[in-house]
Design a protein around this motif. Structure first.
Motif, PDB file in Angstrom:
ATOM      1  N   TYR A 151      35.928  34.446  28.164  1.00  0.00           N
ATOM      2  CA  TYR A 151      37.036  35.403  28.188  1.00  0.00           C
ATOM      3  C   TYR A 151      36.643  36.656  28.982  1.00  0.00           C
ATOM      4  CZ  TYR A 151      39.406  32.215  25.184  1.00  0.00           C
ATOM      5  OH  TYR A 151      40.023  31.070  24.719  1.00  0.00           O
ATOM      6  N   ARG A 202      37.180  38.935  31.793  1.00  0.00           N
ATOM      7  CA  ARG A 202      38.422  39.208  32.521  1.00  0.00           C
ATOM      8  C   ARG A 202      38.228  40.050  33.774  1.00  0.00           C
ATOM      9  NH1 ARG A 202      43.515  38.334  30.717  1.00  0.00           N
ATOM     10  NH2 ARG A 202      43.705  37.192  28.755  1.00  0.00           N
ATOM     11  N   ARG A 211      34.683  29.343  33.141  1.00  0.00           N
ATOM     12  CA  ARG A 211      36.069  29.760  33.342  1.00  0.00           C
ATOM     13  C   ARG A 211      36.144  31.264  33.105  1.00  0.00           C
ATOM     14  NH1 ARG A 211      40.349  29.567  29.467  1.00  0.00           N
ATOM     15  NH2 ARG A 211      38.779  30.482  28.113  1.00  0.00           N
ATOM     16  N   TRP A 267      38.695  35.048  33.967  1.00  0.00           N
ATOM     17  CA  TRP A 267      40.072  35.506  34.094  1.00  0.00           C
ATOM     18  C   TRP A 267      40.174  36.571  35.183  1.00  0.00           C
ATOM     19  CZ3 TRP A 267      44.082  34.279  30.310  1.00  0.00           C
ATOM     20  CH2 TRP A 267      43.668  33.331  29.365  1.00  0.00           C
ATOM     21  N   LEU A 297      38.789  30.352  38.071  1.00  0.00           N
ATOM     22  CA  LEU A 297      39.747  31.304  37.524  1.00  0.00           C
ATOM     23  C   LEU A 297      40.772  30.608  36.635  1.00  0.00           C
ATOM     24  CD1 LEU A 297      40.461  33.121  40.894  1.00  0.00           C
ATOM     25  CD2 LEU A 297      39.154  34.086  38.984  1.00  0.00           C
ATOM     26  N   GLU A 298      41.033  31.171  35.495  1.00  0.00           N
ATOM     27  CA  GLU A 298      42.162  30.717  34.680  1.00  0.00           C
ATOM     28  C   GLU A 298      43.453  30.981  35.459  1.00  0.00           C
ATOM     29  OE1 GLU A 298      44.130  29.511  30.928  1.00  0.00           O
ATOM     30  OE2 GLU A 298      42.144  29.204  31.809  1.00  0.00           O
ATOM     31  N   HIS A 341      46.963  31.749  35.160  1.00  0.00           N
ATOM     32  CA  HIS A 341      47.672  32.208  33.960  1.00  0.00           C
ATOM     33  C   HIS A 341      48.558  33.402  34.268  1.00  0.00           C
ATOM     34  CE1 HIS A 341      48.139  33.144  29.649  1.00  0.00           C
ATOM     35  NE2 HIS A 341      47.632  31.955  29.434  1.00  0.00           N
ATOM     36  N   THR A 344      48.034  37.859  34.896  1.00  0.00           N
ATOM     37  CA  THR A 344      46.771  38.061  35.594  1.00  0.00           C
ATOM     38  C   THR A 344      47.066  37.956  37.095  1.00  0.00           C
ATOM     39  OG1 THR A 344      46.065  35.749  35.810  1.00  0.00           O
ATOM     40  CG2 THR A 344      45.606  36.830  33.704  1.00  0.00           C
ATOM     41  N   THR A 374      46.224  35.651  38.885  1.00  0.00           N
ATOM     42  CA  THR A 374      46.431  34.239  39.211  1.00  0.00           C
ATOM     43  C   THR A 374      47.721  33.729  38.574  1.00  0.00           C
ATOM     44  OG1 THR A 374      44.995  33.631  37.357  1.00  0.00           O
ATOM     45  CG2 THR A 374      43.992  33.728  39.552  1.00  0.00           C
ATOM     46  N   ASP A 375      48.746  34.572  38.560  1.00  0.00           N
ATOM     47  CA  ASP A 375      50.012  34.169  37.959  1.00  0.00           C
ATOM     48  C   ASP A 375      50.915  33.427  38.941  1.00  0.00           C
ATOM     49  OD1 ASP A 375      50.688  36.303  39.571  1.00  0.00           O
ATOM     50  OD2 ASP A 375      51.473  37.563  37.959  1.00  0.00           O
ATOM     51  N   THR A 393      46.854  33.642  43.758  1.00  0.00           N
ATOM     52  CA  THR A 393      45.572  32.989  43.490  1.00  0.00           C
ATOM     53  C   THR A 393      44.816  32.735  44.786  1.00  0.00           C
ATOM     54  OG1 THR A 393      46.444  31.937  41.488  1.00  0.00           O
ATOM     55  CG2 THR A 393      44.475  30.959  42.477  1.00  0.00           C
ATOM     56  N   THR A 419      39.463  27.643  41.245  1.00  0.00           N
ATOM     57  CA  THR A 419      40.467  27.974  40.238  1.00  0.00           C
ATOM     58  C   THR A 419      40.797  26.771  39.371  1.00  0.00           C
ATOM     59  OG1 THR A 419      42.673  28.949  39.886  1.00  0.00           O
ATOM     60  CG2 THR A 419      42.450  27.415  41.725  1.00  0.00           C
TER      61      THR A 419
END
Length: 257
Positions: free
Chosen positions: A67, A69, A94, A96, A133-134, A136, A139, A141-142, A147, A161
């Motif tokens: 986690y 970030r 992984r 964020w 990268l998550e 998500h 963030t 990467t939305d 991304t 990713t």
């Protein structure tokens, strides 16, 4: 070429040994241990127990679900995360991309996130690790475009990713995004939510996942497809979900369009 597995966060309430046993009984090959419950980076003994559990049941640890970030508040935490990943035997961590969506992040915030991810990637490389990268909401990467831009901004060879179907996105649009990410995808998180975050059996969106594997199988490169969340958080349905996943993974790509 795609390994099938489980994210341990799917069953946060179960001890690590029980999570590993159920994954193995369902015929899965790999596991992503989550840092929130089963393998906190500040608890080496708990991390070792998670590794022992996966070893005992013949599962490879494919990734460490951290986690981290890349925010100013956690910028000093990554070395401990990297050490925990090594202790797990995980080749990938992984991470964020901040805590602000791409439309709301200021240029300064974006640069800061990229800088911290670049430093994390450097530390990861020193430990023989890859980062991913998550993918998500809320963030950087939305979206696929943000991304790809962030991956270029960080510019680290060991950063790729994850991908997962964005909420309320029709199958065709979701698959187009996965195709655009291409070889920069290291793993996919597998679930069937519709509408919103209503958790459905994988079979209810089996056409989506057959399409996902159509794309993945064309790549002929190894990556991981990891069950993440099941209806009702019910361990009893994992075997059924894994069977659907295997059926989708066996989908053979047709001729290129």
């Amino acid at each position: 070429m795609t390994r099938l597995g489980l994210c341990s966060v799917t069953f946060r309430r179960l001890p690590a040994a029980e999570v590993a046993r159920r994954a193995a009984d369902a015929g899965l090959e790999v596991i992503e241990w989550g840092a929130d419950v089963h393998a906190p980076p500040e608890e080496p003994g708990t991390v070792r127990a998670a590794r022992d559990a996966s070893d005992r049941y013949g599962l490879a640890c494919c990734s460490y679900g951290s986690y981290f970030r890349a925010t100013p508040d956690d910028s000093a935490e990554f070395p401990a995360v990297a050490r925990a990943a090594v202790l797990l035997g995980a080749p990938r961590v992984r991470v964020w991309a901040g805590g602000t969506g791409s439309r709301d992040a200021t240029p300064h915030e974006r640069r800061g996130t990229a800088t911290r991810l670049r430093e994390a990637a450097r530390i990861a490389a020193d430990h023989g690790l890859e980062l991913a990268l998550e993918f998500h909401s809320k963030t950087l990467t939305d979206s696929v475009a943000s991304t790809l831009r962030l991956l270029d901004e960080v510019g680290a060879d060991n950063l790729r990713t994850y991908w997962q179907p964005p909420l309320d996105t029709p199958d065709e649009e979701a698959l187009a995004g996965l195709a655009e990410l291409g070889d920069r995808v290291a793993a996919v998180h597998v679930f069937s939510w519709w509408p919103g975050n209503r958790r459905l059996p994988l079979a209810d969106r089996e056409d989506l996942w057959a399409g996902v594997f159509d794309l993945l199988n064309r790549r002929r490169a190894r990556l991981d497809a990891l069950v993440e969340f099941v209806p009702g958080d019910d361990p009893a349905v994992l075997a059924r979900e894994a069977a659907t996943l295997r059926r989708a993974a066996a989908h053979r790509p047709g001729p290129p369009a």
